[in-house]
Design a protein around this motif. Structure first.
Motif, mmCIF file in Angstrom:
data_model
loop_
_atom_site.group_PDB
_atom_site.id
_atom_site.type_symbol
_atom_site.label_atom_id
_atom_site.label_comp_id
_atom_site.label_asym_id
_atom_site.label_seq_id
_atom_site.Cartn_x
_atom_site.Cartn_y
_atom_site.Cartn_z
ATOM 1 N N PHE A 56 0.845 -1.195 0.000
ATOM 2 C CA PHE A 56 0.000 0.000 0.000
ATOM 3 C C PHE A 56 0.880 1.245 0.000
ATOM 4 O O PHE A 56 1.819 1.366 0.798
ATOM 5 N N ASP A 57 0.573 2.182 -0.907
ATOM 6 C CA ASP A 57 1.371 3.397 -1.051
ATOM 7 C C ASP A 57 0.465 4.620 -0.910
ATOM 8 O O ASP A 57 -0.236 5.001 -1.861
ATOM 9 N N PRO A 58 0.429 5.263 0.252
ATOM 10 C CA PRO A 58 -0.454 6.418 0.454
ATOM 11 C C PRO A 58 -0.062 7.628 -0.384
ATOM 12 O O PRO A 58 -0.868 8.542 -0.569
ATOM 13 N N GLU A 59 1.152 7.647 -0.914
ATOM 14 C CA GLU A 59 1.582 8.798 -1.721
ATOM 15 C C GLU A 59 0.777 8.925 -3.008
ATOM 16 O O GLU A 59 0.644 10.028 -3.543
ATOM 17 N N ILE A 60 0.232 7.826 -3.503
ATOM 18 C CA ILE A 60 -0.577 7.882 -4.727
ATOM 19 C C ILE A 60 -1.810 8.738 -4.497
ATOM 20 O O ILE A 60 -2.133 9.619 -5.305
ATOM 21 N N ILE A 61 -2.506 8.525 -3.387
ATOM 22 C CA ILE A 61 -3.725 9.300 -3.086
ATOM 23 C C ILE A 61 -3.355 10.744 -2.758
ATOM 24 O O ILE A 61 -4.049 11.680 -3.174
ATOM 25 N N GLU A 62 -2.272 10.918 -2.017
ATOM 26 C CA GLU A 62 -1.863 12.270 -1.648
ATOM 27 C C GLU A 62 -1.511 13.104 -2.877
ATOM 28 O O GLU A 62 -1.922 14.270 -2.991
ATOM 29 N N SER A 63 -0.784 12.514 -3.815
ATOM 30 C CA SER A 63 -0.413 13.255 -5.020
ATOM 31 C C SER A 63 -1.628 13.546 -5.888
ATOM 32 O O SER A 63 -1.725 14.607 -6.519
ATOM 33 N N PHE A 64 -2.597 12.606 -5.908
ATOM 34 C CA PHE A 64 -3.826 12.867 -6.658
ATOM 35 C C PHE A 64 -4.604 14.024 -6.046
ATOM 36 O O PHE A 64 -5.047 14.931 -6.764
ATOM 37 N N ASN A 65 -4.801 14.002 -4.725
ATOM 38 C CA ASN A 65 -5.550 15.074 -4.063
ATOM 39 C C ASN A 65 -4.871 16.433 -4.243
ATOM 40 O O ASN A 65 -5.547 17.452 -4.461
ATOM 41 N N GLU A 66 -3.560 16.433 -4.172
ATOM 42 C CA GLU A 66 -2.817 17.686 -4.350
ATOM 43 C C GLU A 66 -3.013 18.252 -5.758
ATOM 44 O O GLU A 66 -3.282 19.441 -5.941
ATOM 45 N N ARG A 67 -2.903 17.391 -6.754
ATOM 46 C CA ARG A 67 -3.074 17.836 -8.142
ATOM 47 C C ARG A 67 -4.519 18.215 -8.437
ATOM 48 O O ARG A 67 -4.791 19.171 -9.178
ATOM 49 N N PHE A 68 -5.459 17.499 -7.832
ATOM 50 C CA PHE A 68 -6.880 17.796 -8.014
ATOM 51 C C PHE A 68 -7.224 19.180 -7.465
ATOM 52 O O PHE A 68 -7.944 19.957 -8.112
ATOM 53 N N GLU A 69 -6.708 19.496 -6.290
ATOM 54 C CA GLU A 69 -6.946 20.821 -5.716
ATOM 55 C C GLU A 69 -6.324 21.916 -6.584
ATOM 56 O O GLU A 69 -6.899 22.996 -6.744
ATOM 57 N N PHE A 70 -5.172 21.635 -7.153
ATOM 58 C CA PHE A 70 -4.516 22.605 -8.030
ATOM 59 C C PHE A 70 -5.389 22.888 -9.261
ATOM 60 O O PHE A 70 -5.568 24.053 -9.656
ATOM 61 N N ILE A 71 -5.947 21.835 -9.862
ATOM 62 C CA ILE A 71 -6.807 22.005 -11.049
ATOM 63 C C ILE A 71 -8.059 22.799 -10.683
ATOM 64 O O ILE A 71 -8.485 23.704 -11.423
#
Length: 369
Positions: free
Chosen positions: A336-351
């Motif tokens: 399990f790699d929590p960085e995948i979800i964290e990077s998605f949420n970060e990029r989603f907020e940026f968009i």
């Protein structure tokens, strides 16, 4: 003095320096495929081990037709040669040599190998947990369809007796009231409603019985749906924790079902994952130049469904790319790699922050003549 050892579809055959058969070990007919697979992967089968032990006790050097492998480290006087003279001789005279050492024709070994390999692939396919997951998500969709149809039928039917109950918008509550109380007078006694007198018709005990039976059957289906949804969530947690955390259990399971399996999903590019489930719209685009679909199954993800229309395409591309990373992580590492979800949420907020307003459509000015 040296000898040669080489393998074939029937087992292992040892030759002298002048290419005469000196020893052999054949595979069991019901397990030819697994023996061949083990040998091709660099392992030592029981048949090869037995013949090697005999040869090493009699000859100074054994030339094995194979790639060097750590599995042979326990044996001493071994030299590897690929291909060897004995191997070439065996393949050129396979039928004649096998007929001389066994009464089973080579075609029988080949047939047994194919049957055994097919059975092993079927067993492996049935052992894969994603097959259970695919069946579960298909069952969930069918339950949703049947429950929806039956609730619509119950509402239409029961409204002949108590049309005012249509004011209850929740399907679960509607079914619960009919299943528990049945008659409208009992419902009004136990459930607060602003109804002085119903305009519905009176019913007999037979009508009431069938209403309550139908409502109870729907309740059982609703409980089965909840159990199936929990089952899918548990399966996804074990099978694809990264995909479950990123896309959700239901969306992730539907993607696996559309792809045909978890490993098959991991092999797809993100552009294909983005439109999985929108095949009809994609074919319509290819056939009639209609607008291409921006998303398929992944539209059910909250990040896309709740986003304004002008950024849904970007969010879908982002999510599809992260899904591919998550699935490959599940398949090839299982960690399990929590960085995948964290990077998605970060990029989603940026968009979202960068595109708060819809794009301005530029007007096309025509040149005056």
């Amino acid at each position: 003095m040296k000898c040669y050892l080489t393998g074939c579809v029937a087992g292992f055959v040892a030759f002298s320096e002048d290419l005469k058969v000196i020893d052999y070990e054949t595979f069991p007919l019901d397990d030819v495929a697994s023996r061949l697979s083990e040998s091709q992967m660099g392992g030592i089968t029981p048949e090869e081990r037995r013949i090697l032990e005999r040869l090493l006790g009699e000859y100074d050097e054994v030339v094995v037709e194979a790639e060097p492998s750590p599995a042979y480290s326990e044996f001493g006087k071994i030299r590897f040669e690929m291909p060897s003279a004995a191997g070439v001789h065996l393949r050129e005279n396979l039928d004649e040599i096998l007929e001389s050492i066994t009464d089973i024709p080579p075609s029988r070994f080949i047939h047994s190998a194919l049957i055994s390999a097919t059975r092993e692939k079927l067993r492996e396919s049935l052992r894969e947990s994603d097959r259970f997951l695919i069946q579960a998500i298909n069952a969930l969709d069918e339950l949703d369809e049947e429950i929806g149809k039956l609730i619509e039928r119950l509402r239409e039917w029961y409204s002949l007796h108590f049309p005012e109950l249509d004011g209850v918008r929740s399907h679960e509550q509607y079914v619960e009231l009919v299943a528990r109380y049945g008659d409208r007078d009992r419902i009004l006694e136990n459930f607060r409603m602003d109804v002085e007198e119903s305009i519905g018709s009176d019913i007999s005990s037979e009508d009431l019985h069938i209403f309550m039976d139908l409502a109870e059957s729907i309740r059982r289906l609703q409980r089965l749906r909840q159990d199936t949804e929990r089952y899918i969530d548990l399966k996804m947690e074990k099978l694809a924790p990264n995909l479950r955390a990123l896309a959700g259990a239901n969306v992730g399971a539907r993607l696996i079902a559309h792809a045909g399996g978890l490993r098959e999903l991991a092999m797809l590019p993100s552009s294909t994952v983005q439109v999985l489930g929108a095949e009809k719209a994609l074919f319509r685009h290819l056939k009639s130049n209609a607008r291409p679909p921006k998303h398929g199954v992944i539209f059910q993800h909250p990040s896309i469904r709740s986003s304004p229309w002008w950024i849904r395409g970007r969010v879908a591309r982002l999510l599809a790319g992260k899904i591919v990373i998550a699935v490959r992580k599940d398949v090839f590492s299982g960690e399990f790699d929590p960085e995948i979800i964290e990077s998605f949420n970060e990029r989603f907020e940026f968009i979202k922050n960068k595109n708060k307003k819809p794009p301005v459509k530029r007007k096309r000015f025509q040149r005056k003549r």
